[in-house]
Design a protein around this motif. Structure first.
Motif, PDB file in Angstrom:
ATOM      1  N   ALA A  49      29.758  67.720  -3.058  1.00  0.00           N
ATOM      2  CA  ALA A  49      29.262  68.383  -4.264  1.00  0.00           C
ATOM      3  C   ALA A  49      27.753  68.532  -4.158  1.00  0.00           C
ATOM      4  O   ALA A  49      27.094  67.870  -3.346  1.00  0.00           O
ATOM      5  N   SER A  50      27.221  69.411  -4.997  1.00  0.00           N
ATOM      6  CA  SER A  50      25.770  69.596  -5.039  1.00  0.00           C
ATOM      7  C   SER A  50      25.375  70.076  -6.427  1.00  0.00           C
ATOM      8  O   SER A  50      26.182  70.695  -7.143  1.00  0.00           O
ATOM      9  N   GLN A  51      24.130  69.803  -6.790  1.00  0.00           N
ATOM     10  CA  GLN A  51      23.613  70.245  -8.083  1.00  0.00           C
ATOM     11  C   GLN A  51      22.100  70.134  -8.058  1.00  0.00           C
ATOM     12  O   GLN A  51      21.560  69.067  -7.758  1.00  0.00           O
ATOM     13  N   GLY A  52      21.418  71.240  -8.322  1.00  0.00           N
ATOM     14  CA  GLY A  52      19.964  71.206  -8.388  1.00  0.00           C
ATOM     15  C   GLY A  52      19.337  70.786  -7.079  1.00  0.00           C
ATOM     16  O   GLY A  52      19.493  71.455  -6.052  1.00  0.00           O
ATOM     17  N   SER A  53      18.658  69.655  -7.062  1.00  0.00           N
ATOM     18  CA  SER A  53      17.987  69.156  -5.864  1.00  0.00           C
ATOM     19  C   SER A  53      18.786  68.072  -5.151  1.00  0.00           C
ATOM     20  O   SER A  53      18.257  67.391  -4.275  1.00  0.00           O
ATOM     21  N   ILE A  75      16.407  78.207  -4.684  1.00  0.00           N
ATOM     22  CA  ILE A  75      16.615  78.128  -6.125  1.00  0.00           C
ATOM     23  C   ILE A  75      17.420  76.889  -6.503  1.00  0.00           C
ATOM     24  O   ILE A  75      17.786  76.690  -7.659  1.00  0.00           O
ATOM     25  N   GLY A  76      17.671  76.028  -5.531  1.00  0.00           N
ATOM     26  CA  GLY A  76      18.437  74.819  -5.777  1.00  0.00           C
ATOM     27  C   GLY A  76      19.933  75.066  -5.661  1.00  0.00           C
ATOM     28  O   GLY A  76      20.392  76.194  -5.516  1.00  0.00           O
ATOM     29  N   HIS A  77      20.688  73.977  -5.728  1.00  0.00           N
ATOM     30  CA  HIS A  77      22.139  74.055  -5.595  1.00  0.00           C
ATOM     31  C   HIS A  77      22.798  74.436  -6.922  1.00  0.00           C
ATOM     32  O   HIS A  77      22.416  73.943  -7.985  1.00  0.00           O
ATOM     33  N   GLN A  78      23.798  75.306  -6.822  1.00  0.00           N
ATOM     34  CA  GLN A  78      24.681  75.629  -7.955  1.00  0.00           C
ATOM     35  C   GLN A  78      23.911  76.133  -9.180  1.00  0.00           C
ATOM     36  O   GLN A  78      24.243  75.786 -10.322  1.00  0.00           O
ATOM     37  N   HIS A  79      22.923  76.984  -8.957  1.00  0.00           N
ATOM     38  CA  HIS A  79      22.199  77.538 -10.101  1.00  0.00           C
ATOM     39  C   HIS A  79      23.185  78.339 -10.950  1.00  0.00           C
ATOM     40  O   HIS A  79      23.845  79.256 -10.449  1.00  0.00           O
ATOM     41  N   PRO A  80      23.309  78.042 -12.245  1.00  0.00           N
ATOM     42  CA  PRO A  80      24.376  78.647 -13.040  1.00  0.00           C
ATOM     43  C   PRO A  80      24.299  80.166 -13.136  1.00  0.00           C
ATOM     44  O   PRO A  80      25.342  80.839 -13.189  1.00  0.00           O
ATOM     45  N   LYS A  81      23.096  80.722 -13.143  1.00  0.00           N
ATOM     46  CA  LYS A  81      22.981  82.180 -13.255  1.00  0.00           C
ATOM     47  C   LYS A  81      23.447  82.875 -11.981  1.00  0.00           C
ATOM     48  O   LYS A  81      24.036  83.967 -12.041  1.00  0.00           O
TER      49      LYS A  81
END
Length: 458
Positions: A49-53, A75-81
């Protein structure tokens, strides 16, 4: 290292993630052939998994991603947009052949052309950075009617045939048979100056004189292009000294040579500017990009083309193309990435974090660790040069290889919860452009502690 105690960002429990990771690892070892590796000698980390930084490994451990994977998740991991844009595009038009116009590709090209300097207003989309460099060279050769290409030692331009021959590091050696038309030269790198310069001004002067001499000895009328990573990435993040890129631009103009800026790693906010050429007020004839254009969420690269070279192919067919050129999922991700980076001030954040947190933090680390020879960089694009002896500058790992000292230092980073980017005798500090001040400080604290291991080998 932080241990996930409940659920991961993807909704899996730690136990579920471990089970999936174990299966993924077993299948990987049975069936996956890895790049740049001796297959039986690797034990790849499983990412669940990943999220942000951050990323989570197969044991459920959270690590701060100071590698941005391959320096591409700007833009980091899993940017919602960006995730939402891919989902929306998939529901509308998953794929289309490149001969047809479509909204996602057209809008991505418009946004990129707004960001590139000068009249780089046409965009040819590719699948990634290597084929972007391949096509840029092909365009230059056809535009000029010449064949040779000049690139610097200590560079990386990709793993495909022409790109790997342009590369100036040891990965080229098994693929180089001296038939590619590529000639290498020495670029500026004051810490390990080929020219024995003692100041940045001398390094610029001597490096430009050397390049001019190589051109004159090779024959200016035989040279199609000079290809330079604006700031070399994998090779060491050597920020060019003042005046160097402007001097290369002048040399190219003098001899009618196409100047190609490879911004595959250095572009889209990485150095604290949209493109690293923006720091030096220089406009190339062609500019290649990939990685940060959509943070690698879907493979995408491209070539931004000036009006003169575009005109060469106005009534003459360009002999090149790709089935997935401007793929709608990839270009929709690019539109969302660029828009989010603008709206959220991501490029400004990268510049500020570099100036206020990473730069000062690394310089403080350098003062306190005898294994650190130099720190250098801009934005969220930094290298820590590790040495066995500060006075002789002997690298802590040999050129083209690693060492027990480096391996132990990297292991110390990981055991403390930091995923670093390491190459030869360097550790690169290259977190996402969205990294927060607190995350940057946390990563530097972990690196600081891990460097005690490197010091023990000095």
């Amino acid at each position: 290292m932080t241990l996930a105690i409940d659920t991961l960002p993807n909704g899996l429990t730690t136990d579920e993630a471990r089970q999936r990771a174990a299966r993924a690892y077993a299948l990987d070892r049975a069936h996956v052939f890895h790049s740049w590796s001796a297959q039986a000698e690797i034990t790849p980390m499983t990412i669940t998994a990943s999220q942000g930084s951050h990323v989570w490994d197969g044991e459920g451990n959270r690590l701060l991603d100071f590698s941005s994977q391959l320096v591409n998740t700007n833009i980091g991991h899993q940017h919602p947009k960006v995730v939402a844009a891919i989902q929306e595009q998939a529901a509308t038009l998953c794929t289309v052949a490149p001969q047809y116009a479509n909204d996602a590709r057209s809008e991505a090209a418009r946004l990129i052309a707004e960001l590139t300097p000068g009249d780089l207003n046409k965009v040819f989309f590719t699948n990634g950075g290597a084929d972007a460099n391949e096509h840029a060279v092909r365009m230059a050769r056809l535009h000029t009617g010449r064949y040779k290409v000049l690139t610097r030692y200590r560079s990386y331009h990709g793993g495909t045939d022409t790109a790997i021959n342009m590369t100036g590091d040891p990965r080229r050696w098994p693929n180089d048979h001296g038939t590619s038309g590529v000639v290498h030269f020495f670029g500026p790198f004051l810490y390990r100056s080929h020219f024995r310069a003692t100041t940045e001004a001398e390094e610029t002067e001597f490096a430009l004189a050397h390049l001019d001499e190589v051109i004159r000895l090779e024959g200016p009328s035989t040279i199609a292009a000079i290809v330079l990573e604006t700031i070399p990435g994998t090779a060491g993040i050597m920020v060019p000294p003042p005046g160097y890129l402007a001097g290369v631009r002048e040399i190219c103009d003098r001899y009618g040579i196409v100047f190609i800026a490879d911004e595959v790693m250095a572009g889209f906010g990485r150095s604290g500017a949209w493109f690293s050429v923006d720091h030096f007020d220089v406009t190339p004839d062609l500019l290649t990009f990939a990685k940060g254009v959509n943070s690698g969420y879907v493979p995408l690269g491209g070539v931004a083309i000036n009006s003169a070279i575009a005109e060469t192919f106005a009534h003459r067919p360009y002999p090149g193309g790709l089935t997935y050129s401007g793929h709608p999922l990839a270009t929709a991700a690019a539109v969302a990435t660029i828009t989010a980076m603008r709206d959220e001030g991501v490029v400004t954040n990268a510049a500020r974090v570099g100036e206020e947190v990473i730069g000062p933090g690394l310089r403080d680390i350098a003062r306190r660790h005898r294994s650190v020879g130099e720190v250098r960089g801009l934005g969220v694009f930094w290298a820590v040069e590790l040495v066995a002896d500060q006075s002789t500058r002997e690298p802590l790992a040999p050129y083209g290889s690693s060492s027990a000292a480096l391996n132990e230092t990297v292991a110390a980073c990981k055991s403390r919860g930091l995923l670093p980017f390491a190459n030869f005798n360097r550790i690169h500090v290259v977190p996402p452009c969205t990294v927060s001040d607190d995350e940057a400080r946390e990563g530097l604290e972990i690196l600081d502690a891990a460097l005690d291991v490197a010091d023990s080998h000095v």
